[in-house]
Design a protein around this motif. Sequence first.
Motif, PDB file in Angstrom:
ATOM      1  N   LEU A  69      -4.295 -33.177  12.921  1.00 16.42           N
ATOM      2  CA  LEU A  69      -3.995 -33.102  11.460  1.00 16.42           C
ATOM      3  C   LEU A  69      -5.302 -32.521  10.850  1.00 16.42           C
ATOM      4  CD1 LEU A  69      -2.685 -36.719  10.603  1.00 16.42           C
ATOM      5  CD2 LEU A  69      -1.527 -34.479  10.361  1.00 16.42           C
ATOM      6  N   ARG A  70      -6.301 -32.857  11.453  1.00 19.11           N
ATOM      7  CA  ARG A  70      -7.773 -32.254  10.698  1.00 19.11           C
ATOM      8  C   ARG A  70      -7.653 -30.945  11.039  1.00 19.11           C
ATOM      9  NH1 ARG A  70      -7.224 -35.920   7.884  1.00 19.11           N
ATOM     10  NH2 ARG A  70      -8.822 -38.064   7.728  1.00 19.11           N
ATOM     11  N   SER A  71      -7.208 -30.396  12.361  1.00 20.62           N
ATOM     12  CA  SER A  71      -7.293 -29.092  12.563  1.00 20.62           C
ATOM     13  C   SER A  71      -6.434 -28.294  11.770  1.00 20.62           C
ATOM     14  CB  SER A  71      -7.033 -28.866  14.157  1.00 20.62           C
ATOM     15  OG  SER A  71      -5.635 -28.911  14.461  1.00 20.62           O
ATOM     16  N   GLU A  72      -5.388 -29.034  11.494  1.00 25.45           N
ATOM     17  CA  GLU A  72      -4.471 -28.296  10.400  1.00 25.45           C
ATOM     18  C   GLU A  72      -4.672 -28.223   9.138  1.00 25.45           C
ATOM     19  OE1 GLU A  72      -0.568 -29.753  11.286  1.00 25.45           O
ATOM     20  OE2 GLU A  72      -0.313 -28.971  13.180  1.00 25.45           O
ATOM     21  N   GLY A  73      -5.911 -28.809   8.749  1.00 22.03           N
ATOM     22  CA  GLY A  73      -6.500 -28.844   7.306  1.00 22.03           C
ATOM     23  C   GLY A  73      -6.161 -29.931   6.575  1.00 22.03           C
ATOM     24  N   SER A  74      -5.496 -30.841   7.154  1.00 21.63           N
ATOM     25  CA  SER A  74      -4.938 -32.175   6.339  1.00 21.63           C
ATOM     26  C   SER A  74      -6.150 -33.164   5.871  1.00 21.63           C
ATOM     27  CB  SER A  74      -3.898 -33.043   7.216  1.00 21.63           C
ATOM     28  OG  SER A  74      -3.571 -34.047   6.570  1.00 21.63           O
ATOM     29  N   THR A  75      -6.270 -33.466   5.117  1.00 27.72           N
ATOM     30  CA  THR A  75      -7.421 -34.429   4.740  1.00 27.72           C
ATOM     31  C   THR A  75      -6.667 -35.990   4.203  1.00 27.72           C
ATOM     32  OG1 THR A  75      -6.916 -34.148   2.244  1.00 27.72           O
ATOM     33  CG2 THR A  75      -8.871 -32.779   3.607  1.00 27.72           C
ATOM     34  N   VAL A  76      -5.393 -36.197   4.873  1.00 31.86           N
ATOM     35  CA  VAL A  76      -4.853 -37.329   4.270  1.00 31.86           C
ATOM     36  C   VAL A  76      -5.884 -38.669   5.115  1.00 31.86           C
ATOM     37  CG1 VAL A  76      -3.671 -37.585   6.807  1.00 31.86           C
ATOM     38  CG2 VAL A  76      -2.883 -38.881   4.820  1.00 31.86           C
ATOM     39  N   LYS A  77      -5.894 -39.842   4.294  1.00 34.02           N
ATOM     40  CA  LYS A  77      -6.593 -40.706   4.436  1.00 34.02           C
ATOM     41  C   LYS A  77      -6.017 -41.614   5.679  1.00 34.02           C
ATOM     42  CE  LYS A  77      -8.102 -41.273  -0.273  1.00 34.02           C
ATOM     43  NZ  LYS A  77      -7.354 -41.740  -1.523  1.00 34.02           N
ATOM     44  N   PHE A  78      -6.897 -41.573   6.731  1.00 30.47           N
ATOM     45  CA  PHE A  78      -6.613 -42.119   8.314  1.00 30.47           C
ATOM     46  C   PHE A  78      -7.424 -43.184   8.469  1.00 30.47           C
ATOM     47  CE2 PHE A  78      -5.562 -41.898  12.546  1.00 30.47           C
ATOM     48  CZ  PHE A  78      -4.510 -41.116  12.915  1.00 30.47           C
ATOM     49  N   GLY A  79      -6.796 -44.326   9.185  1.00 35.44           N
ATOM     50  CA  GLY A  79      -7.540 -45.260   9.876  1.00 35.44           C
ATOM     51  C   GLY A  79      -6.804 -45.850  11.094  1.00 35.44           C
ATOM     52  N   PHE A  80      -7.522 -46.466  11.965  1.00 34.89           N
ATOM     53  CA  PHE A  80      -6.906 -46.934  13.045  1.00 34.89           C
ATOM     54  C   PHE A  80      -6.774 -48.442  13.175  1.00 34.89           C
ATOM     55  CE2 PHE A  80      -8.526 -42.910  14.747  1.00 34.89           C
ATOM     56  CZ  PHE A  80      -7.759 -42.438  15.716  1.00 34.89           C
ATOM     57  N   ILE A  81      -5.777 -49.095  13.700  1.00 30.63           N
ATOM     58  CA  ILE A  81      -5.644 -50.298  13.776  1.00 30.63           C
ATOM     59  C   ILE A  81      -5.385 -50.457  15.533  1.00 30.63           C
ATOM     60  CG2 ILE A  81      -4.355 -52.474  13.567  1.00 30.63           C
ATOM     61  CD1 ILE A  81      -3.150 -50.751  11.034  1.00 30.63           C
ATOM     62  N   THR A  82      -6.399 -51.038  16.231  1.00 26.51           N
ATOM     63  CA  THR A  82      -6.204 -50.985  17.635  1.00 26.51           C
ATOM     64  C   THR A  82      -7.258 -51.873  18.296  1.00 26.51           C
ATOM     65  OG1 THR A  82      -7.025 -49.331  19.565  1.00 26.51           O
ATOM     66  CG2 THR A  82      -8.310 -49.172  17.379  1.00 26.51           C
ATOM     67  N   GLU A  94     -14.898 -41.967  13.880  1.00 26.60           N
ATOM     68  CA  GLU A  94     -15.643 -41.265  12.757  1.00 26.60           C
ATOM     69  C   GLU A  94     -15.744 -39.660  12.736  1.00 26.60           C
ATOM     70  OE1 GLU A  94     -19.512 -43.225  11.848  1.00 26.60           O
ATOM     71  OE2 GLU A  94     -18.366 -45.298  12.235  1.00 26.60           O
ATOM     72  N   ALA A  95     -16.071 -39.308  14.273  1.00 26.38           N
ATOM     73  CA  ALA A  95     -16.189 -38.029  14.108  1.00 26.38           C
ATOM     74  C   ALA A  95     -14.980 -37.001  13.946  1.00 26.38           C
ATOM     75  CB  ALA A  95     -17.028 -37.771  15.483  1.00 26.38           C
ATOM     76  N   ALA A  96     -13.813 -37.805  14.303  1.00 25.22           N
ATOM     77  CA  ALA A  96     -12.698 -36.977  13.930  1.00 25.22           C
ATOM     78  C   ALA A  96     -12.123 -36.879  12.426  1.00 25.22           C
ATOM     79  CB  ALA A  96     -11.606 -37.654  14.770  1.00 25.22           C
ATOM     80  N   GLY A  97     -12.903 -37.985  11.879  1.00 26.18           N
ATOM     81  CA  GLY A  97     -12.593 -38.190  10.426  1.00 26.18           C
ATOM     82  C   GLY A  97     -11.812 -39.101  10.086  1.00 26.18           C
ATOM     83  N   ALA A  98     -11.652 -40.389  10.732  1.00 24.51           N
ATOM     84  CA  ALA A  98     -11.196 -41.650  10.445  1.00 24.51           C
ATOM     85  C   ALA A  98     -11.785 -42.444   9.341  1.00 24.51           C
ATOM     86  CB  ALA A  98     -10.949 -42.560  11.681  1.00 24.51           C
ATOM     87  N   ALA A  99     -11.375 -42.986   8.490  1.00 21.79           N
ATOM     88  CA  ALA A  99     -11.987 -43.601   7.407  1.00 21.79           C
ATOM     89  C   ALA A  99     -12.410 -45.177   7.697  1.00 21.79           C
ATOM     90  CB  ALA A  99     -11.246 -43.570   6.082  1.00 21.79           C
ATOM     91  N   PHE A 100     -11.687 -45.514   8.764  1.00 25.55           N
ATOM     92  CA  PHE A 100     -11.839 -46.956   9.040  1.00 25.55           C
ATOM     93  C   PHE A 100     -11.377 -47.388  10.421  1.00 25.55           C
ATOM     94  CE2 PHE A 100      -8.108 -47.208   6.500  1.00 25.55           C
ATOM     95  CZ  PHE A 100      -7.252 -47.893   7.353  1.00 25.55           C
ATOM     96  N   MET A 101     -11.737 -48.648  11.009  1.00 22.64           N
ATOM     97  CA  MET A 101     -11.207 -49.066  12.191  1.00 22.64           C
ATOM     98  C   MET A 101     -10.946 -50.590  11.959  1.00 22.64           C
ATOM     99  SD  MET A 101     -12.697 -47.394  15.572  1.00 22.64           S
ATOM    100  CE  MET A 101     -11.328 -47.500  16.775  1.00 22.64           C
ATOM    101  N   VAL A 102      -9.702 -51.188  12.246  1.00 23.74           N
ATOM    102  CA  VAL A 102      -9.332 -52.340  12.160  1.00 23.74           C
ATOM    103  C   VAL A 102      -8.995 -52.898  13.523  1.00 23.74           C
ATOM    104  CG1 VAL A 102      -7.675 -54.186  11.099  1.00 23.74           C
ATOM    105  CG2 VAL A 102      -8.548 -52.195   9.746  1.00 23.74           C
ATOM    106  N   ALA A 103      -9.662 -53.996  13.727  1.00 23.66           N
ATOM    107  CA  ALA A 103      -9.453 -54.555  15.401  1.00 23.66           C
ATOM    108  C   ALA A 103      -8.255 -55.381  15.583  1.00 23.66           C
ATOM    109  CB  ALA A 103     -10.484 -55.107  15.759  1.00 23.66           C
ATOM    110  N   LYS A 104      -7.556 -55.345  16.609  1.00 23.66           N
ATOM    111  CA  LYS A 104      -6.357 -56.202  16.740  1.00 23.66           C
ATOM    112  C   LYS A 104      -6.922 -57.428  17.857  1.00 23.66           C
ATOM    113  CE  LYS A 104      -2.708 -52.782  17.260  1.00 23.66           C
ATOM    114  NZ  LYS A 104      -1.762 -52.297  18.270  1.00 23.66           N
TER     115      LYS A 104
END
Length: 120
Positions: A69-82, A94-104
């Motif tokens: 997504l980032r390589s295609e120019g998308s700026t969609v807000k993105f977070g991980f649940i993992t 973070e380096a890839a552009g994720a706004a947050f991570m929520v732990a399972k």
Amino acid sequence: MNVMIVDDSAAMRMVIIKTLRQAGLSGHTFLQAPDGAVALEAIRKATPDVVLCDWNMPNMSGIELLTTLRSEGSTVKFGFITTETTSEMRSKAEAAGAAFMVAKPFSVDAFQKALAPILK
């Protein structure tokens, strides 16, 4: 607001949606995708306001989805649940552009904290 949930487990997607509603997002539209490849095609057609994504999935992982997504120019807000919450994974996200991570396993409070800055 349109919220896309990307996880290879349908049951987990339902649990995430239920928890998000409990966290105050009951009036929003929830879109679902079973992996990063399906999500990528859907996002290309109609970008959601935020993507909540698992890290490990078949066909295309969450980090592959984000980097594409980032390589295609998308700026969609993105977070991980993992379950992948090591400092190395957090740094990579973070380096890839994720706004947050929520732990399972996650809680209502964890979603409220992670999403508060995004939903303003």
